[in-house]
Design an enzyme around this catalytic site. Structure first.
Site, PDB file in Angstrom:
ATOM      1  N   CYS A   2       0.856  -1.184   0.000  1.00 13.23           N
ATOM      2  CA  CYS A   2       0.000   0.000   0.000  1.00 13.23           C
ATOM      3  C   CYS A   2       0.892   1.235   0.000  1.00 13.23           C
ATOM      4  CB  CYS A   2      -0.870   0.030   1.247  1.00 13.23           C
ATOM      5  SG  CYS A   2      -1.832  -1.469   1.425  1.00 13.23           S
ATOM      6  N   ARG A  27       1.790   1.459  -5.849  1.00 12.06           N
ATOM      7  CA  ARG A  27       1.909   0.561  -4.704  1.00 12.06           C
ATOM      8  C   ARG A  27       0.606  -0.164  -4.379  1.00 12.06           C
ATOM      9  NH1 ARG A  27       6.495   1.547  -1.880  1.00 12.06           N
ATOM     10  NH2 ARG A  27       5.644   0.466  -0.093  1.00 12.06           N
ATOM     11  N   TRP A  78      -3.624  -1.893  -1.485  1.00 12.62           N
ATOM     12  CA  TRP A  78      -3.484  -3.157  -2.205  1.00 12.62           C
ATOM     13  C   TRP A  78      -3.952  -4.201  -1.214  1.00 12.62           C
ATOM     14  CZ3 TRP A  78      -0.660  -7.781  -1.937  1.00 12.62           C
ATOM     15  CH2 TRP A  78      -0.576  -8.512  -3.128  1.00 12.62           C
ATOM     16  N   GLU A 487      12.682 -13.575 -18.141  1.00 15.11           N
ATOM     17  CA  GLU A 487      12.281 -12.197 -17.882  1.00 15.11           C
ATOM     18  C   GLU A 487      11.262 -11.724 -18.933  1.00 15.11           C
ATOM     19  OE1 GLU A 487      12.186 -10.240 -15.626  1.00 15.11           O
ATOM     20  OE2 GLU A 487      12.025  -8.234 -16.446  1.00 15.11           O
ATOM     21  N   LYS A 491       7.487 -10.435 -18.158  1.00 11.54           N
ATOM     22  CA  LYS A 491       7.036  -9.093 -18.562  1.00 11.54           C
ATOM     23  C   LYS A 491       5.709  -9.186 -19.300  1.00 11.54           C
ATOM     24  CE  LYS A 491       8.779  -7.012 -16.846  1.00 11.54           C
ATOM     25  NZ  LYS A 491       9.690  -6.843 -15.765  1.00 11.54           N
ATOM     26  N   GLU A 494       2.802 -10.259 -16.985  1.00  8.91           N
ATOM     27  CA  GLU A 494       2.455  -9.210 -16.010  1.00  8.91           C
ATOM     28  C   GLU A 494       1.522  -8.153 -16.585  1.00  8.91           C
ATOM     29  OE1 GLU A 494       6.486  -7.791 -14.866  1.00  8.91           O
ATOM     30  OE2 GLU A 494       5.638  -7.707 -12.858  1.00  8.91           O
ATOM     31  N   HIS A 510      11.400 -32.291 -24.220  1.00  8.97           N
ATOM     32  CA  HIS A 510      11.144 -33.151 -23.052  1.00  8.97           C
ATOM     33  C   HIS A 510       9.762 -32.903 -22.471  1.00  8.97           C
ATOM     34  CE1 HIS A 510      15.198 -34.677 -23.147  1.00  8.97           C
ATOM     35  NE2 HIS A 510      15.637 -33.425 -23.283  1.00  8.97           N
ATOM     36  N   LYS A 609       4.064  -2.661  -6.815  1.00  7.01           N
ATOM     37  CA  LYS A 609       5.462  -2.399  -7.144  1.00  7.01           C
ATOM     38  C   LYS A 609       6.411  -2.965  -6.091  1.00  7.01           C
ATOM     39  CE  LYS A 609       8.693  -0.455  -9.573  1.00  7.01           C
ATOM     40  NZ  LYS A 609       9.022  -1.110 -10.850  1.00  7.01           N
TER      41      LYS A 609
HETATM   42  C1  AGP Z   1       8.919  -6.958 -12.022  1.00  3.83           C
HETATM   43  O1  AGP Z   1       8.377  -6.583 -13.239  1.00  3.83           O
HETATM   44  C2  AGP Z   1       7.950  -7.383 -11.039  1.00  3.83           C
HETATM   45  N1  AGP Z   1       7.001  -6.371 -10.789  1.00  3.83           N
HETATM   46  C3  AGP Z   1       8.431  -8.162  -9.823  1.00  3.83           C
HETATM   47  O2  AGP Z   1       8.734  -9.448 -10.278  1.00  3.83           O
HETATM   48  C4  AGP Z   1       9.634  -7.618  -9.011  1.00  3.83           C
HETATM   49  O3  AGP Z   1      10.799  -7.711  -9.767  1.00  3.83           O
HETATM   50  C5  AGP Z   1       9.759  -8.424  -7.705  1.00  3.83           C
HETATM   51  O4  AGP Z   1       8.609  -8.253  -6.950  1.00  3.83           O
HETATM   52  C6  AGP Z   1      10.978  -8.052  -6.903  1.00  3.83           C
HETATM   53  O5  AGP Z   1      10.946  -6.730  -6.507  1.00  3.83           O
HETATM   54  P1  AGP Z   1      12.217  -5.987  -5.941  1.00  3.83           P
HETATM   55  O6  AGP Z   1      13.206  -5.883  -7.047  1.00  3.83           O
HETATM   56  O7  AGP Z   1      11.720  -4.669  -5.471  1.00  3.83           O
HETATM   57  O8  AGP Z   1      12.760  -6.838  -4.823  1.00  3.83           O
END
Ligand code: AGP
Length: 614
Positions: A2, A27, A78, A487, A491, A494, A510, A609
């Site tokens: 939050c 947040r 949140w 990654e 992305k 998400e 496999h 975030k």
């Molecule tokens: C990234 O796009 C994500 N929102 C998430 O996986 C993030 O990288 C993860 O929560 C770790 O956060 P941090 O780097 O603040 O520790």
């Protein structure tokens, strides 16, 4: 999770709080609320849904009501305990309706406290864990809200950043934190609190990062700091150098695309201060952060992180083993903390976290510290818990990253990982001076090479406009490319809610190939030169199952021209450094798919975030 804000000064508090909450919406954004001390006393307005619902509610106010007060606190939520609803939104109040609380974190013993408080006459209205704090404050309030806070803290277990106001004590805000971030901003005749710096920048750049269990009492003209026993102490403020514009969209449609475009600068900033010229040749300078020869004795490197930062860790594993020949493991922090891991005081424990506040990552770091390992933190958040608790900190100079999906934080994390790995290799004599010089030159070229990829973003946009409705998108690659695949898949899922997965290309046959059909797009990351023929076979295998195919490879490689449907090119760099460039087309692809699907890439559903709870 939050976001919280607070303001005490001479302006109307409500608009200041709303502005601050806008900066913290990343947040949490399933409901929002504010509490203001106005002429009639404590006034609360809350609203389920986006912040604009709350704004609309306040805009409908008659003059002299909520707008007429210069002390207030606000919250963007949140949800963790109780669904998003008006009633579960913060601020929460005690039974008297005179004390209001905003909270970020989780009160772990809330059920026990709720039972106890109910026995003592409290009447709970919401399903939140936070409401126990308001009732506890009421229980301990004997005319001094600070004293009530000190007493209440003794009963709370879990994590919290709190902003508290009290109608009977109208000229101060109490702020305190434990394991959730909270920054205090010192202005002229006005003071503020916020979960993150961007919410303060319009008012001040002088901030105090609260320590765990430290209490700040904000008056209009001063701030007093106490420990949790109530003993006062002095604090030095920190000055924020980056300007407020860094936290604005600056003409871009979304923060995410702005942040993707900021990568060349962020990479340059992160690299620049760490390169020095010695006898006409360039070397890496990490002495300023304390990375000296003593680290060369490492017998193992363990990297722990979550999400995108974990993917930077997987790339780190390959980079450390290549440049240092030290056995390196990359661990998902949430798994690692429960895996009964083996520690060795000769381990280097590398923790990567954009926010520096991720609960699982911090827990892994604390375990490693207890086990005797030496901790290096890579983070973008100055003054974060991670930065404060690690033995050594290397900052990514990415500037504020607002979009939930990490982009520039990731590539600058990689820059730091490479610098540490190369320097460790040098200290251990596992790379030659010539190799080091070649890699430094390559690192220095990356920002300009990233610019070149961005200048061709329309190719990706066009491709996305043809593919954005694909129901399955797979990324595949080998070694460094496998990490980039992970990654890329994260992305895309998400922000576009597409089912996307990453596969080590050799694993395809496999099992995963059973999923491939004409509804699938398979993007092959092909930057590991020694493995081009293997990748070529993998692409042919999925093509034979009618998948659409794309390849990301170097601009001087023709190998895949006749294999894939579409080839995207990145400038040539050593294979081990390619992730910083190869991820950019994938970030762009995810962004365009999100927009084409009519979604808001900056605020993906269900995500926050900064994940400060388990
Ligand atoms: C990234 O796009 C994500 N929102 C998430 O996986 C993030 O990288 C993860 O929560 C770790 O956060 P941090 O780097 O603040 O520790």
């Amino acid at each position: 999770m939050c976001g919280i804000v607070g303001y005490i000064g001479n302006e109307e508090a409500a608009p200041v709080l709303i502005k601050g909450l806008k900066r913290l919406e990343y947040r949490g954004y399933d409901s929002a609320g504010i509490a203001v001390l106005g002429k009639p006393g404590l006034l609360i307005r809350k609203s389920k849904g986006a912040l604009q619902n709350l704004e609309a509610k306040i805009a409908g106010e008659l003059a002299g009501d909520i707008l007429d007060g210069s002390v207030g606190i606000g919250h963007t939520r949140w949800a963790t305990h109780g669904e998003p609803s008006d009633i579960n939104s913060h601020p929460h109040t005690d039974v008297s309706g005179k004390i209001a609380v905003v909270h970020n974190g989780i009160i772990e013993n809330h059920a026990k406290l709720k039972a106890w408080l109910t026995e003592h006459g409290a009447n709970f209205r919401s399903e939140t864990d936070t409401e126990v704090i308001a009732h506890l404050l009421n229980f301990y309030y004997k005319g001094d809200i600070l004293q009530a806070v000190i007493e209440a803290l003794k009963r709370l277990t879990g994590s919290y950043a709190l902003g508290i106001i009290c109608e009977n004590d109208p000229d101060r805000i109490i702020a305190v934190r434990k394991e959730s971030p909270l920054v205090v901003g010192a202005g002229a005749g006005e003071n503020l609190i916020a979960s993150d710096v961007p919410a303060l920048l319009e008012y001040t750049r002088d901030v105090y990062y609260l320590e765990d269990r430290e209490i700040a009492v904000l008056y209009r003209d001063r701030i007093a700091f106490y420990n949790d026993e109530g003993d006062e102490h002095q604090r030095e403020s920190s000055h924020i150098d980056w300007d407020a514009g860094a936290a604005e969209k600056g003409g871009y449609e979304h923060f995410m695309i702005k942040e993707i475009h900021e990568q060349p600068k962020a990479l340059r900033d992160t690299l620049r201060a760490r390169i020095k010229i010695d006898n006409n040749s360039k070397t890496i300078n990490l002495e300023e952060i304390g990375f000296d020869a003593s680290w060369a004795k490492a017998e193992r490197v363990v990297i722990a992180a979550c999400g995108t930062a974990y993917h930077a860790g997987v790339i780190g594993k390959y980079a450390f083993e290549k440049f240092t020949r030290v056995h390196t493991e990359a661990a998902i922090a949430s798994e690692y903390r429960y895996s009964n891991p083996i520690f060795n005081p000769k381990d280097i424990f590398l923790i990567i976290s954009q926010s520096g506040e991720t609960a699982d990552t911090l827990a892994a770091m604390r375990m490693a510290k207890k086990g005797g390992a030496r901790i290096i933190a890579i983070t973008n958040a100055v003054g974060s818990t991670l930065a404060r608790e690690a033995d050594l900190v290397m900052y990514t100079w990415a500037g504020p990253e607002i979009a939930v999906a990490s982009t520039k934080a990731f590539t600058t994390q990689l820059m730091c990982v490479y610098l540490i790995a190369l320097q460790l290799g040098r200290l251990r004599n596992t790379i030659s001076d010539a190799e080091l010089a070649a890699h430094i030159a390559a690192l220095e070229s990356l920002p300009e090479q990233a610019e070149r990829i961005l200048s061709e973003k329309e190719n990706i946009q066009r491709f996305a406009s043809l593919q954005f409705n694909k129901s399955k998108v797979f990324y595949m690659g080998r070694l460094f490319d496998y990490a980039v695949s992970m990654e890329s898949a994260l992305k895309l899922k998400e922000i576009s809610y597409t089912h996307s997965e990453a596969f080590a290309a050799g694993e395809l046959k496999h099992g995963p190939i059973a999923l491939v059909d004409d509804t699938t797009l398979v993007t092959a990351l092909c930057t590991q030169s020694a493995l081009f023929d293997k990748m070529d076979s993998n692409i042919k295998e999925v093509k034979a199952r009618f998948a659409a195919t794309a390849v990301i490879t170097y601009d001087d490689v023709d190998y895949f021209n006749n294999t894939a449907d579409q080839v995207f090119r990145i400038p040539r760099t050593p294979d081990s450094l390619s992730p910083i460039l190869a991820i950019i087309p994938c970030q762009l692809y995810a962004y365009y798919c999100s927009v084409l699907r009519g979604l808001d890439p900056d605020k993906p559903r269900n995500l926050a975030k900064s994940v400060t709870v388990e």
